[in-house]
Design a protein around this motif. Structure first.
Motif, PDB file in Angstrom:
ATOM      1  N   VAL A  97      37.664  27.487  35.389  1.00 17.02           N
ATOM      2  CA  VAL A  97      38.438  27.935  35.322  1.00 17.02           C
ATOM      3  C   VAL A  97      39.523  26.913  35.499  1.00 17.02           C
ATOM      4  CG1 VAL A  97      40.365  28.411  37.431  1.00 17.02           C
ATOM      5  CG2 VAL A  97      37.944  29.172  37.605  1.00 17.02           C
ATOM      6  N   GLY A  98      40.289  26.759  34.087  1.00 15.62           N
ATOM      7  CA  GLY A  98      41.386  25.535  33.379  1.00 15.62           C
ATOM      8  C   GLY A  98      40.026  24.571  33.457  1.00 15.62           C
ATOM      9  N   GLU A  99      40.002  23.341  33.551  1.00 21.98           N
ATOM     10  CA  GLU A  99      39.631  21.889  33.174  1.00 21.98           C
ATOM     11  C   GLU A  99      38.408  22.046  34.854  1.00 21.98           C
ATOM     12  OE1 GLU A  99      39.620  20.318  30.141  1.00 21.98           O
ATOM     13  OE2 GLU A  99      41.686  21.721  30.159  1.00 21.98           O
ATOM     14  N   GLN A 100      38.886  22.643  35.447  1.00 23.35           N
ATOM     15  CA  GLN A 100      38.115  22.662  36.333  1.00 23.35           C
ATOM     16  C   GLN A 100      36.330  23.325  35.819  1.00 23.35           C
ATOM     17  OE1 GLN A 100      38.559  20.764  39.289  1.00 23.35           O
ATOM     18  NE2 GLN A 100      36.573  20.677  39.894  1.00 23.35           N
ATOM     19  N   ARG A 101      35.439  22.476  36.235  1.00 18.56           N
ATOM     20  CA  ARG A 101      33.999  23.434  35.981  1.00 18.56           C
ATOM     21  C   ARG A 101      33.104  22.860  37.197  1.00 18.56           C
ATOM     22  NH1 ARG A 101      31.783  23.993  31.111  1.00 18.56           N
ATOM     23  NH2 ARG A 101      29.835  24.010  32.067  1.00 18.56           N
ATOM     24  N   ASP A 102      32.234  23.960  38.012  1.00 19.83           N
ATOM     25  CA  ASP A 102      31.779  24.000  39.844  1.00 19.83           C
ATOM     26  C   ASP A 102      30.744  24.623  38.829  1.00 19.83           C
ATOM     27  OD1 ASP A 102      33.750  22.353  40.992  1.00 19.83           O
ATOM     28  OD2 ASP A 102      34.974  23.695  40.860  1.00 19.83           O
ATOM     29  N   GLU A 103      29.456  23.971  39.631  1.00 18.02           N
ATOM     30  CA  GLU A 103      28.095  24.924  39.351  1.00 18.02           C
ATOM     31  C   GLU A 103      27.664  25.413  40.601  1.00 18.02           C
ATOM     32  OE1 GLU A 103      23.911  23.832  38.300  1.00 18.02           O
ATOM     33  OE2 GLU A 103      24.524  22.396  38.261  1.00 18.02           O
ATOM     34  N   TYR A 104      27.400  26.969  40.836  1.00 18.92           N
ATOM     35  CA  TYR A 104      27.377  27.133  41.971  1.00 18.92           C
ATOM     36  C   TYR A 104      25.988  27.817  41.930  1.00 18.92           C
ATOM     37  CZ  TYR A 104      31.974  27.645  43.009  1.00 18.92           C
ATOM     38  OH  TYR A 104      33.086  27.119  43.340  1.00 18.92           O
ATOM     39  N   PRO A 105      25.073  27.895  43.337  1.00 18.44           N
ATOM     40  CA  PRO A 105      24.020  28.734  43.325  1.00 18.44           C
ATOM     41  C   PRO A 105      24.496  30.639  42.393  1.00 18.44           C
ATOM     42  CG  PRO A 105      24.183  27.396  45.274  1.00 18.44           C
ATOM     43  CD  PRO A 105      25.278  27.946  44.807  1.00 18.44           C
ATOM     44  N   ARG A 106      23.244  31.052  41.804  1.00 16.16           N
ATOM     45  CA  ARG A 106      23.613  32.369  41.219  1.00 16.16           C
ATOM     46  C   ARG A 106      23.869  33.393  42.080  1.00 16.16           C
ATOM     47  NH1 ARG A 106      26.185  35.974  40.079  1.00 16.16           N
ATOM     48  NH2 ARG A 106      25.940  37.692  38.245  1.00 16.16           N
ATOM     49  N   ARG A 107      23.513  33.535  43.679  1.00 15.18           N
ATOM     50  CA  ARG A 107      23.375  34.034  44.923  1.00 15.18           C
ATOM     51  C   ARG A 107      24.811  34.222  45.332  1.00 15.18           C
ATOM     52  NH1 ARG A 107      22.596  31.394  49.455  1.00 15.18           N
ATOM     53  NH2 ARG A 107      21.155  32.562  50.650  1.00 15.18           N
ATOM     54  N   ILE A 108      25.609  33.188  45.430  1.00 19.39           N
ATOM     55  CA  ILE A 108      26.844  33.084  45.147  1.00 19.39           C
ATOM     56  C   ILE A 108      27.627  34.184  44.613  1.00 19.39           C
ATOM     57  CG2 ILE A 108      26.723  32.330  47.507  1.00 19.39           C
ATOM     58  CD1 ILE A 108      28.085  30.188  46.690  1.00 19.39           C
ATOM     59  N   VAL A 109      27.523  34.052  43.567  1.00 21.45           N
ATOM     60  CA  VAL A 109      28.586  34.609  42.577  1.00 21.45           C
ATOM     61  C   VAL A 109      28.488  35.868  42.603  1.00 21.45           C
ATOM     62  CG1 VAL A 109      29.217  34.134  39.953  1.00 21.45           C
ATOM     63  CG2 VAL A 109      28.496  32.181  41.666  1.00 21.45           C
ATOM     64  N   VAL A 110      29.446  36.611  42.431  1.00 21.17           N
ATOM     65  CA  VAL A 110      29.490  38.416  42.860  1.00 21.17           C
ATOM     66  C   VAL A 110      30.672  38.699  41.481  1.00 21.17           C
ATOM     67  CG1 VAL A 110      29.106  38.407  45.890  1.00 21.17           C
ATOM     68  CG2 VAL A 110      30.916  38.508  44.648  1.00 21.17           C
ATOM     69  N   ASP A 111      30.144  40.137  41.963  1.00 21.63           N
ATOM     70  CA  ASP A 111      31.340  41.094  40.580  1.00 21.63           C
ATOM     71  C   ASP A 111      32.897  41.296  40.941  1.00 21.63           C
ATOM     72  OD1 ASP A 111      30.587  42.924  42.612  1.00 21.63           O
ATOM     73  OD2 ASP A 111      28.885  44.355  40.747  1.00 21.63           O
ATOM     74  N   LYS A 112      33.137  41.458  40.176  1.00 27.64           N
ATOM     75  CA  LYS A 112      34.905  42.192  40.888  1.00 27.64           C
ATOM     76  C   LYS A 112      34.860  43.313  41.801  1.00 27.64           C
ATOM     77  CE  LYS A 112      38.452  44.277  37.701  1.00 27.64           C
ATOM     78  NZ  LYS A 112      38.888  44.509  37.192  1.00 27.64           N
ATOM     79  N   VAL A 113      33.608  44.408  42.180  1.00 26.90           N
ATOM     80  CA  VAL A 113      33.445  45.302  43.086  1.00 26.90           C
ATOM     81  C   VAL A 113      33.741  44.728  44.573  1.00 26.90           C
ATOM     82  CG1 VAL A 113      32.692  47.367  43.421  1.00 26.90           C
ATOM     83  CG2 VAL A 113      33.068  47.068  40.875  1.00 26.90           C
ATOM     84  N   THR A 114      32.544  43.944  44.159  1.00 26.12           N
ATOM     85  CA  THR A 114      31.807  43.276  45.460  1.00 26.12           C
ATOM     86  C   THR A 114      33.620  42.286  45.842  1.00 26.12           C
ATOM     87  OG1 THR A 114      30.372  42.974  45.024  1.00 26.12           O
ATOM     88  CG2 THR A 114      30.936  41.749  46.834  1.00 26.12           C
ATOM     89  N   ALA A 115      34.048  41.192  44.914  1.00 28.48           N
ATOM     90  CA  ALA A 115      35.013  40.693  45.452  1.00 28.48           C
ATOM     91  C   ALA A 115      36.329  42.047  45.625  1.00 28.48           C
ATOM     92  CB  ALA A 115      35.044  39.794  44.530  1.00 28.48           C
ATOM     93  N   LEU A 116      36.488  42.368  45.465  1.00 25.25           N
ATOM     94  CA  LEU A 116      37.869  43.756  45.677  1.00 25.25           C
ATOM     95  C   LEU A 116      37.446  43.962  46.989  1.00 25.25           C
ATOM     96  CD1 LEU A 116      37.967  45.420  42.039  1.00 25.25           C
ATOM     97  CD2 LEU A 116      40.104  43.674  43.918  1.00 25.25           C
ATOM     98  N   ARG A 117      36.547  44.513  47.462  1.00 22.95           N
ATOM     99  CA  ARG A 117      35.539  44.649  48.237  1.00 22.95           C
ATOM    100  C   ARG A 117      35.855  44.066  49.611  1.00 22.95           C
ATOM    101  NH1 ARG A 117      30.926  48.618  48.811  1.00 22.95           N
ATOM    102  NH2 ARG A 117      32.634  51.191  48.449  1.00 22.95           N
TER     103      ARG A 117
END
Length: 142
Positions: A97-117
């Motif tokens: 996101v911009g200059e910020q790079r962060d590594e996350y476990p894939r299990r907590i990265v969700v799609d837009k439908v889940t984020a909207l819900r």
């Protein structure tokens, strides 16, 4: 549908790569969902939704990379993260996101439908949406 008085949405703030940090008091659910929809691969960012019971929903990412959706409370140190479907939980992912790079476990990265819900449910009740799976474990990698 209006939120109950105990969970009235007080403020939404947002920041995208192409937009400075802004905020709006007493947002509608459409305001909130529109802001999440505006987070694209070309213009990722963050949406923060605060309710009167002091819970905070933070959504970071974009529709191409995915979103990290976290609920935190000023009353406790516990965080909850939206959980990806079981078949999409292995490994890690780097969100940029911009200059910020962060590594996350894939299990907590969700799609837009889940984020909207998650955002809609949080706007309505100030609590984790019952149709989204949540975890307090943001570190485990499968």
């Amino acid at each position: 549908m209006r939120p109950t008085s105990a969970t009235t949405t007080r403020e939404v703030s947002w920041e995208r790569v192409a937009c400075p940090r802004l905020s709006k008091k007493q947002p509608t659910v459409d305001n909130v969902l529109s802001l999440i929809d505006s987070l694209t691969g070309a213009d990722p960012g963050t949406v923060i939704l605060t309710v009167s019971n002091r819970n905070v929903l933070t959504i970071v990412g974009d529709s191409e990379q995915g979103f990290v959706v976290r609920i935190s409370s000023s009353m406790t140190s516990k965080n909850l993260f939206a959980l990806a479907p079981p078949d999409q939980q292995s490994g890690t992912v780097v969100l940029v996101v911009g200059e910020q790079r962060d590594e996350y476990p894939r299990r907590i990265v969700v799609d837009k439908v889940t984020a909207l819900r998650a955002a809609r449910g949080f706007w309505q009740r100030g609590l984790p949406d019952e149709y989204v799976n949540w975890t307090a474990d943001a570190k485990s990698i499968r």
